[in-house]
Design a protein around this motif. Structure first.
Motif, mmCIF file in Angstrom:
data_model
loop_
_atom_site.group_PDB
_atom_site.id
_atom_site.type_symbol
_atom_site.label_atom_id
_atom_site.label_comp_id
_atom_site.label_asym_id
_atom_site.label_seq_id
_atom_site.Cartn_x
_atom_site.Cartn_y
_atom_site.Cartn_z
ATOM 1 N N GLU A 87 2.707 5.431 6.627
ATOM 2 C CA GLU A 87 2.709 6.107 5.323
ATOM 3 C C GLU A 87 4.104 6.054 4.709
ATOM 4 O OE1 GLU A 87 1.310 10.076 5.868
ATOM 5 O OE2 GLU A 87 -0.626 9.417 6.608
ATOM 6 N N ALA A 110 -2.031 0.927 -3.144
ATOM 7 C CA ALA A 110 -3.430 1.080 -2.728
ATOM 8 C C ALA A 110 -3.529 1.303 -1.219
ATOM 9 C CB ALA A 110 -4.233 -0.158 -3.131
ATOM 10 N N ALA A 111 -2.748 0.556 -0.447
ATOM 11 C CA ALA A 111 -2.760 0.723 1.006
ATOM 12 C C ALA A 111 -2.228 2.104 1.396
ATOM 13 C CB ALA A 111 -1.927 -0.370 1.665
ATOM 14 N N SER A 113 -2.321 4.833 -0.420
ATOM 15 C CA SER A 113 -3.349 5.794 -0.791
ATOM 16 C C SER A 113 -4.392 5.900 0.313
ATOM 17 C CB SER A 113 -4.008 5.384 -2.109
ATOM 18 O OG SER A 113 -5.064 6.249 -2.425
ATOM 19 N N THR A 114 -4.812 4.769 0.824
ATOM 20 C CA THR A 114 -5.805 4.755 1.902
ATOM 21 C C THR A 114 -5.262 5.437 3.155
ATOM 22 O OG1 THR A 114 -6.697 2.698 1.025
ATOM 23 C CG2 THR A 114 -7.273 3.254 3.290
ATOM 24 N N LEU A 117 -5.340 9.179 2.732
ATOM 25 C CA LEU A 117 -6.701 9.717 2.882
ATOM 26 C C LEU A 117 -7.099 9.786 4.354
ATOM 27 C CD1 LEU A 117 -8.582 7.900 -0.024
ATOM 28 C CD2 LEU A 117 -8.002 10.327 0.125
ATOM 29 N N VAL A 118 -6.787 8.734 5.097
ATOM 30 C CA VAL A 118 -7.090 8.715 6.528
ATOM 31 C C VAL A 118 -6.323 9.824 7.238
ATOM 32 C CG1 VAL A 118 -6.768 7.348 8.647
ATOM 33 C CG2 VAL A 118 -7.717 6.280 6.593
ATOM 34 N N ALA A 148 -2.311 10.805 -2.409
ATOM 35 C CA ALA A 148 -3.258 9.681 -2.325
ATOM 36 C C ALA A 148 -3.829 9.353 -3.699
ATOM 37 C CB ALA A 148 -4.381 10.007 -1.342
ATOM 38 N N ALA A 152 -3.333 5.933 -5.824
ATOM 39 C CA ALA A 152 -4.484 5.179 -6.304
ATOM 40 C C ALA A 152 -4.381 4.929 -7.808
ATOM 41 C CB ALA A 152 -5.780 5.911 -5.970
#
Length: 164
Positions: A87, A110-111, A113-114, A117-118, A148, A152
């Motif tokens: 992160e 984008a990565a 953000s993912t 979220l994870v 996140a 995004a």
């Protein structure tokens, strides 16, 4: 007559679609035209990915019903340190790419953000009941999820687009 420009995923060729009867809404491409503007490899990849996504549904049911409620992890500290390191790397690389005006910032954003979220999901799902869970929810709601969403939005706004 109004027109809208669509861009092909693979070749970035432009296809002009004319709106019918001044409705302001472009009509759909005919099937033959859509097939000719969307190359074979991405069409096949789209089919394979869709089938694989659907095939995962029984696997998810199996996992949910078959896995134990608790487990002990040998490398717990490394797991969380690694996720948070990715992160940090995502935030840092996105910031540096944005500072340079590099269009690849949309990818790192984008990565990141993912990853956020994870992190929010696993923080809340693996937290011990009580104060640990409350802290995980607070961090998810007020830090990880808003960040996140911001990443995004940044990814979509910095995605390179061709001028019409």
């Amino acid at each position: 007559m109004a027109s809208t420009q669509l861009t092909s995923v693979h070749s970035l060729r432009r296809v002009r679609v004319h709106a019918g009867s001044g409705s302001g809404v472009p009509r759909a491409l005919p099937k033959a035209a859509a097939a000719s503007t969307f190359p074979l490899l991405p069409r096949r990849a789209a089919t394979v990915l869709t089938v694989l996504g659907l095939a995962m549904i029984p696997w998810l049911v199996f996992l949910h019903t078959g896995l134990p409620a608790t487990a002990q992890a040998s490398h717990w500290a490394w797991t969380w340190t690694g996720l948070d390191s990715f992160e940090a790397l995502g935030l840092l690389s996105t910031g540096l790419l944005l500072r340079r005006g590099d269009c690849r910032a949309c990818l790192t954003s984008a990565a990141t953000s993912t990853l956020l979220l994870v992190d929010a999901w696993f923080d809340t799902m693996t937290a011990a009941p009580g104060s640990d869970f409350k802290l995980a929810v607070l961090l998810a709601v007020f830090v990880e999820l808003p960040l996140a969403v911001a990443c995004a939005v940044l990814a979509t706004r910095t995605f390179p687009r061709r001028d019409r």
